[in-house]
Each structure stands twice: as structure tokens, then as C-alpha cells.
Design an enzyme around this catalytic site. Structure first.
Site, short mmCIF file in Angstrom:
data_model
loop_
_atom_site.label_atom_id
_atom_site.label_comp_id
_atom_site.label_asym_id
_atom_site.label_seq_id
_atom_site.Cartn_x
_atom_site.Cartn_y
_atom_site.Cartn_z
N CYS A 358 0.79 -1.23 0.00
CA CYS A 358 0.00 0.00 0.00
C CYS A 358 0.83 1.28 0.00
O CYS A 358 0.55 2.16 -0.82
CB CYS A 358 -0.99 0.05 1.16
SG CYS A 358 -1.28 -1.47 2.00
N ARG A 387 6.77 -11.21 5.32
CA ARG A 387 6.27 -11.00 6.67
C ARG A 387 6.89 -12.03 7.59
O ARG A 387 7.04 -13.19 7.22
CB ARG A 387 4.74 -11.15 6.70
CG ARG A 387 4.06 -10.06 5.89
CD ARG A 387 2.55 -10.18 5.95
NE ARG A 387 1.96 -9.21 5.05
CZ ARG A 387 0.66 -9.14 4.77
NH1 ARG A 387 -0.17 -10.01 5.34
NH2 ARG A 387 0.21 -8.23 3.95
N GLN A 405 1.13 -10.96 -3.53
CA GLN A 405 -0.31 -10.67 -3.46
C GLN A 405 -0.83 -10.19 -4.82
O GLN A 405 -0.13 -9.46 -5.52
CB GLN A 405 -0.57 -9.55 -2.46
CG GLN A 405 -0.25 -9.89 -1.03
CD GLN A 405 -0.49 -8.70 -0.13
OE1 GLN A 405 0.07 -7.63 -0.32
NE2 GLN A 405 -1.35 -8.87 0.86
N ASP A 407 -2.61 -7.71 -5.61
CA ASP A 407 -2.97 -6.57 -4.79
C ASP A 407 -3.43 -5.40 -5.65
O ASP A 407 -2.81 -5.08 -6.65
CB ASP A 407 -1.71 -6.14 -4.02
CG ASP A 407 -2.05 -5.37 -2.76
OD1 ASP A 407 -3.24 -5.16 -2.51
OD2 ASP A 407 -1.10 -4.99 -2.05
N HIS A 409 -5.25 -1.29 -5.34
CA HIS A 409 -5.81 -0.19 -4.56
C HIS A 409 -6.67 0.65 -5.48
O HIS A 409 -6.21 1.09 -6.53
CB HIS A 409 -4.69 0.64 -3.94
CG HIS A 409 -3.95 -0.13 -2.88
ND1 HIS A 409 -2.85 -0.90 -3.16
CD2 HIS A 409 -4.22 -0.30 -1.55
CE1 HIS A 409 -2.45 -1.49 -2.04
NE2 HIS A 409 -3.26 -1.16 -1.05
N LYS A 489 -14.90 -4.19 5.85
CA LYS A 489 -14.42 -5.06 4.77
C LYS A 489 -15.40 -6.18 4.45
O LYS A 489 -16.28 -6.51 5.25
CB LYS A 489 -13.06 -5.66 5.15
CG LYS A 489 -13.13 -6.52 6.40
CD LYS A 489 -11.82 -7.25 6.64
CE LYS A 489 -11.89 -8.10 7.90
NZ LYS A 489 -10.69 -8.89 8.14
N HIS A 535 -8.70 -1.26 -0.61
CA HIS A 535 -7.63 -2.22 -0.79
C HIS A 535 -8.31 -3.55 -1.11
O HIS A 535 -9.25 -3.92 -0.43
CB HIS A 535 -6.87 -2.30 0.53
CG HIS A 535 -5.88 -3.40 0.61
ND1 HIS A 535 -4.54 -3.19 0.52
CD2 HIS A 535 -6.03 -4.73 0.76
CE1 HIS A 535 -3.91 -4.35 0.61
NE2 HIS A 535 -4.81 -5.30 0.75
#
Length: 665
Positions: A358, A387, A405, A407, A409, A489, A535
Site C-alpha cells: 500500500c 512477513r 499478493q 494486490d 488499490h 471489509k 484495498h
RNA sequence: GCCGGCGUAGCUCAGUCGGCAGAGCGGGGGAUUUGUAAUCCCCAGGUCGCGGGUUCAAGUCCCGCCGCCGGCUCCA
């Protein structure tokens, strides 16, 4: 004495408040019940408006009770019998007690300190500490025998209500230090009950069977450590797991299910199919993709990129590390540090490997002044993040320390929120459908107590989530207060081929980062505004998803994503030339083809291809050479599908793939 | 991280009481030319996870580390 009204089936009657359910059944001449499903009468009348779901998702006070339980309110009471689903809950609970009793008979009542002994999805467990004894798997048969013996004794089970003082005294005498802690945690005013079978007494709120002999079929499955209260600062107890069902057949089915789970283990398949490996010298939780697996992954990634592009997402690429100031601004160093890899020092600067994408996407957003005219902006990246996960939780591809990911946005205005959410949700479902995930559970998580962001934004966002879900005609559960501190979410859990649920997609609002990074856009009014940021990830982690898909398909991947789609098997080496011609033709037509030119027998070649789970084998021998055809064997079908021209077969493959991808076409 | 179990050839595993490290599959070579899940013969593969200790002697016993597997509230 106060009276209560009780409805049983189409009959009803008046009883004194506190009459045990078993006695009520007796009055109605109901025999053989092992428990009761109780629904308070007031609750039955109350209509539950759908809109209210957000405010009150709590169930009524209805529940499963045993025959000993005194009924304290007017209610409809349904008997539960042996063999029923509700009865399983009761029976498993009693088996946990029988396990505890068996342990205390084997090791001595005062040596055994009981923790909790609840039911599980398929059975039960009991957490225990036994002085001076470390249980091993080999001890389980012995304990199981003892349990069976207790079942055979058919001990009646009694329910006894005790005062707090009486209960404390009893469990002090028994040396039950953990039970004493539980008693202290029982709220004032709540009843304290113990259950007694033979001379074994245990603190428990029930429900339990009328006697031990009513228990069904069970098997102790394994032992594991478990912290008392689940807290690492508390002692570690030994948890004994058991599975239990009413019939031998159900138990056997479940044990078969476990076998099936083992067979589908992606770690095993990953090795067999030569997809991935993990090397001790590289690090735990870090994946090495072997060529076959890498191709599988590449096909998945290409597919994702294409689908994102089609839907107006724009690709971005971002680096793997960033300076500490970035992570300070984002708040990660404050709230996420324990999940981050440790810092790296360079040129008097501190860098961190990214745990999330992000902040980088936001930096891209902020690389120029943004106008509402560019909105909605959708940045997409297959972003690799790292992570720190505790070593004990790492698990094949499913739980790793480095992963990628899918991912994105989405940055938009308030007016665009609703349609963006709906599009994103529909997108996710279409993709999941392509992989054969047609059943799912949708969860909406709302504002927790500790959170950031204006009330108005939470409301707009939460409503948009609910609207998207209802517009698409989906059922959903609300996790009240279960949202992240930065926004509400939607999570989607998919059901796989053998009924397990996997959480994959997520769509989350973020009210935190836009503030922290001071994201703005110029609106039609020529003034700066704060955008909404969403996200979202469809598959979540590519590593994890490839693993889930392997388990879902038992390694038999859909044709379109199989690294090798077709293998040509010449029968003797005089057919090699023709086999190569066939392979060439298919390659030209765009398929991934291999050819087995080894000097093995046909049977061996077939076996090899079967084990690699290659979807189609083309066998070519004298007949095929003469007629310029191929004999097709399907992996899924496990047999000869007939003989055809190469062009026909190519057409057949094309159709098959078209069908597989129809959800996104 | 913590508890329990495990770590022997690329894979699956055997290895007794501490006494020269094994099998099958896979790999290499050769023979065989095969019709729908394993053709036969020969051969090469090992710092027994890593490090330390006990012992005349350690895959085996002890300690530390690394890794893997099963778990770590599903509220009495």
C-alpha cells in the site's frame, strides 16, 4: 410458584418454573430423548427484520439443553434423539467427560488437572495436565479402551447445581486448579453446575447425555500441546483430540475424509508434480518454484493480469524495500513491526523489506496532482511482500514468509464507492468461478470500537459493502465490530471440492492511510478533497492460492492452467518421427505439449504421465501412423477416449478451455 | 515463539542391546521395440540435519542449534 408455558409438538401445557426438561417430556409421554432444543416463546414471535442484521446479529436464547436442565422460561421444546445432528453436540460433550474420567481412573483423580473439554466440528478434545505424565500417541489406545469400558458401564449422568463456595470447596479437594480459575471467571449470578457420572465429577455447564451408555462411535485421534487459556504466558496443557459420530459408518466416512485430505496435501502434490520445494539453506517459509510449478504460476499470473487489464486496472511495479520514514508515516513501524523483517542499514539510512504494497501504491498516487477526472484509479500489482511469521505456523505454500499478493488499490470519490465495490466483488466471484469455486461464504466486518475515520465515511463504506452483496443476491454474515481499525471489509471464504473453506478474497476500505499520507485530489469545485481508498485482493497470496487449488483439484488442474496439457507417447521408436510431428502441430496451435521418447514400454510411459497428472495423452503407433490420427487417453477419465485427427483433437482442447474460462469471457 | 513427535541416498522408508550404513522407487549404462498405470540386467548415489559431549567404538546415548510435522480458547 410461578408457572411457565411449554409447547411440545402440537401440544402444550403449564409447568412450574424450573421443572427439568426430562420431566416435561415424561408428562408428554416422550421417550428416548437425550436432550432438547429449546426456543423461548417470546423469541419465536419476534420477527427479525433484515436491516437489523447489522445492529443485532446475535442469535436468540434458544439452544441445546439436556434433560436435567430446569426450564426457567416459557418455551417451545423439541426432543433430540440419538442419531440426530443436535444430539451429536451433546454426545461429543459427554465423550469429553468420559475421556476425563478415563484419564483420572488411569492416572489417579488428583493427579489429573482438567482444563477445558469442549466439542469440535467433528468430535471433542480435553486439555489436561497429568502430574508426572507426558502422554504419547501410543497411550491413546489404552485410554480409548478405558473410555469404551466407561461407556459400557452405562453410568447415569447427574446434573447438580452448586453455590460458588460449594463448587470451590469441591474442586479444591480434587486439586483442580484450572477449574478453580474457571469458577472465578463465571460471572456473578450465573448458575454453577457440575455433572456427575459414577464417582467422577466435573465442572461443566452441559449439556450431557442421560447416561454414558448412550455415547456413539469414537476414536482418539491425536495429542497436541495447547496453552491454558490460549495464552503463551500460561502453562502448556496436553490436548487430547477425539472424533465422534453416531454410527460406525459416519466415523469411517470421516476417517476416509482425513485420508482424502492427506492425499490432497499440496506439499505432497507439489513434490510429486515437481512444482515447488523449500530449501533449509534458503530459509523456512521461502518458496523455490521448480520449472513445472513456475509455469503453473506464470499461467495464473498472466491470467490475472489480463483480467485486471480488461477491467480497467492499471499495472504498477514497486520495489521490495523502502526507507523507514515510509513505514513510519504508514504506521507500520508502530503497529505492524512484529510482523516485519528486521531493518537493514545502508548509507546512514534504515530500510525495511515491505510487508505490504500500500505505501508504494500511495507514493505512485502522490507522484502528481490528481484530479477527480482520472477517477476511479485502480492500481494493480503482483506485489511480493515479506512477513515474519512464527516458525511454528509455517505450512507449505499456505503459510509462508515471502509471498506475492494480487494486490490492488482503488482510489475514488464518494459517489464512485458503491459501483467500485460492486464491480470488485463481481470480479472476485467471476475469478473464483473459473477455478470451480462456486460455493462461498461472504462476511461483512463492521466498525470495531477502536478505530479511525469519520463516522460518515464508515457509514458510506459499510452501506456500499452491504448494497454490493445484496445487489448480487448473496447471503452474508455480519461480523459486528470485526473490521480492521482502519475500515470495514468484505471477506470471501470459498468451499473446496471436499467441503473445506478457504479465505481468499478480501475488499477493505482504508480511512487510515489516506490521512497519514495526506492523499488528495482536486474536485470539480477546484478544491482539494480526501479520496476513498479501497484495498482488495482476489486470490490473496499467489503462493497460498496455488496450494489451495492443488488441494481443491487433488492436483488435477484445469486444462488451461496445466503446465503440460498434452503428452505424446510413441509406442515404439519407429513412431518417434510421427509423434514429433503431432507435437509440433499442437505446439503451433498454441498448446503446451511434451513428448516421451524414452525406450520404456507403453505401460510405463502412461504410468509416468498419469503420475504427473497430465490431462491428455496421445498414443501413436502403427495404426495412428497409417491413418494420421492420435489415440486420446484422458487423465480424468482414466481411459481411451477414442481416435481422431490432430486437428480434431486441437479443436476439442480449444472447446474444453473455452468452457473452463466461460465465467470471465 | 511454546508443547509433543520427527530428521538415514533425489523420494518413501528399514537399521535389534552402541560394534564395518540398507531396500524399493528415481538417476546413469546396457539389453529389449513394446497398444492404455511399472520389461529385464548392471552401476553410481550418504559429513545418518548441523555443532559439541560421553565412549575403545555413536545413525543409535546426552546437550545446544536448524528444519519439518501435529497443535496452541471451537468460552466450565
Amino acid at each position: 410458584m410461578e408457572k411457565i408455558k411449554v409447547i411440545v409438538g402440537d401440544k402444550s401445557g403449564q409447568f412450574e418454573k424450573g421443572t427439568p426438561i426430562g420431566e416435561i417430556f415424561k408428562k408428554f409421554n416422550i421417550k428416548g430423548a437425550i436432550g432438547a432444543l429449546v426456543k423461548p416463546l417470546e423469541e419465536i414471535k419476534r420477527e427479525e427484520p433484515k436491516e437489523d442484521l447489522l445492529k443485532d446479529s446475535k442469535a436468540t436464547d434458544s439452544g441445546i439443553f439436556d434433560l436435567h436442565t430446569p426450564l426457567e422460561f416459557s418455551a417451545e421444546v423439541k426432543p433430540i434423539y440419538k442419531g440426530s445432528k443436535e444430539g451429536l453436540e451433546i454426545m461429543r460433550h459427554t465423550l469429553a467427560h468420559i475421556l476425563a474420567q478415563a484419564l483420572s481412573e488411569l492416572y489417579g483423580r488428583t493427579k489429573v488437572h482438567l482444563g477445558i473439554g469442549p466439542t469440535t466440528e467433528n468430535g471433542f478434545f480435553y486439555d489436561v495436565e497429568i502430574e508426572g505424565v507426558h502422554l504419547k500417541e501410543e497411550d491413546l489406545p489404552k485410554i480409548e479402551e478405558k473410555m469404551k469400558e466407561i461407556v459400557k458401564r452405562d453410568l447415569p449422568i447427574e446434573r447438580i447445581e452448586l453455590s460458588r463456595e460449594e463448587a470451590k470447596k469441591l474442586f479444591k479437594e480434587l486439586g483442580e486448579k484450572y477449574k478453580l480459575q474457571i469458577i472465578d471467571r463465571i460471572p456473578e449470578g450465573e448458575k454453577i453446575t457440575v455433572y456427575k457420572q459414577g464417582d467422577f465429577v466435573d465442572l461443566c455447564r452441559g449439556p450431557h447425555l442421560p447416561s454414558t451408555g448412550k455415547a456413539g462411535e469414537f476414536k482418539l485421534s491425536h495429542i497436541a500441546g495447547a496453552y491454558w487459556l490460549g495464552r503463551s504466558d500460561q502453562p502448556m496443557l496436553q490436548r487430547i483430540y477425539g472424533v465422534a459420530f453416531w454410527t460406525k459408518k459416519d466415523l469411517k466416512n470421516y476417517l476416509n475424509f482425513l485420508k482424502e485430505v492427506k492425499k490432497r496435501d499440496h506439499r505432497k502434490l507439489g513434490r510429486e508434480l515437481e512444482f515447488f520445494t523449500i530449501d533449509n539453506n534458503i530459509g523456512a517459509g521461502l518458496i523455490l518454484w521448480l520449472p513445472r510449478g513456475a509455469l503453473y504460476r506464470k499461467l495464473l499470473e498472466d491470467f490475472l493480469r489480463e483480467e485486471h487489464y480488461k477491467r480497467g486496472y492499471r499495472f504498477v511495479y514497486t520495489p521490495h524495500v523502502g526507507k523507514s520514514v515510509l513505514w513510519k508515516t504508514s504506521g507500520h513501524l508502530e503497529f505492524y513491526k512484529e510482523n516485519m523483517f528486521p531493518p537493514m542499514e545502508m548509507d546512514n539510512e534504515t530500510y525495511f523489506v515491505k510487508p505490504m504494497n500500500c505505501p508504494f501504491h500511495i507514493a505512485i498516487y502522490k507522484s502528481k496532482v490528481r484530479s477527480y477526472r482520472e477517477f476511479p484509479l485502480r492500481f494493480f500489482e503482483l506485489g511480493t511482500v515479506y512477513r515474519y511469521e512464527l516458525s511454528g505456523v509455517l505450512h507449505g505454500l499456505l503459510r509462508v514468509r515471502g509471498f506475492t499478493q494480487d494486490d490492488a488499490h482503488i482510489i475514488c470519490t464518494e459517489e464512485q464507492v458503491e459501483s467500485e465495490i460492486k464491480e470488485a466483488l463481481k470480479f472476485a466471484l467471476d475469478i473464483l468461478k473459473v477455478f470451480g469455486f462456486n460455493e462461498y461464504k461472504v462476511y461483512i466486518s463492521t466498525r470495531p470500537e477502536k478505530s479511525v475515520g469519520e463516522d460518515h465515511r464508515w457509514e458510506v463504506a459499510t452501506n456500499a459493502l452491504i448494497k454490493a452483496v445484496t445487489d448480487l443476491g448473496l447471503d452474508y454474515d455480519v461480523d459486528e465490530g470485526g473490521g480492521a481499525f482502519y475500515g470495514p471489509k468484505i471477506d470471501i471464504k470459498v468451499k473446496d471440492a471436499i467441503g473445506r473453506f478457504w479465505q481468499l478474497s478480501t475488499i477493505q476500505f482504508d480511512f487510515n492511510l489516506p490521512e497519514r499520507f495526506d492523499m488528495t485530489y482536486i474536485g470539480a469545485d477546484n478544491k482539494p478533497h480526501r479520496p476513498y481508498m479501497i484495498h482488495r485482493a482476489v486470490l490473496g497470496s499467489i503462493e497460498r492460492f496455488t496450494g489451495v487449488l492443488l488441494e481443491h483439484t487433488a492436483g488435477l488442474l484445469p486444462l488451461w492452467i496445466s503446465p503440460t496439457q498434452v503428452i505424446v507417447l510413441p509406442i515404439a521408436d519407429r513412431h518417434n518421427g510421427y509423434a514429433q510431428k503431432v507435437a509440433e502441430k499442437l505446439k503451433t496451435a498454441g498448446f503446451r505439449v511434451e513428448i516421451d521418447l524414452s525406450e520404456e514400454s507403453l505401460g510405463a510411459k502412461i504410468r509416468k504421465a498419469e503420475l504427473l497428472k497430465i490431462p491428455y495423452m496421445l498414443i501413436v503407433g502403427d495404426k495412428e501412423l497409417e491413418n494420421q490420427t492420435v489415440a486420446v487417453r484422458g487423465k480424468k477419465e482414466g481411459k481411451n477416449l477414442g481416435t481422431m485427427k490432430v486437428e480434431e483433437f486441437a479443436e476439442f482442447l480449444k472447446e474444453k478451455i473455452k468452457e473452463e474460462l466461460k465465467a470471465v469471457s
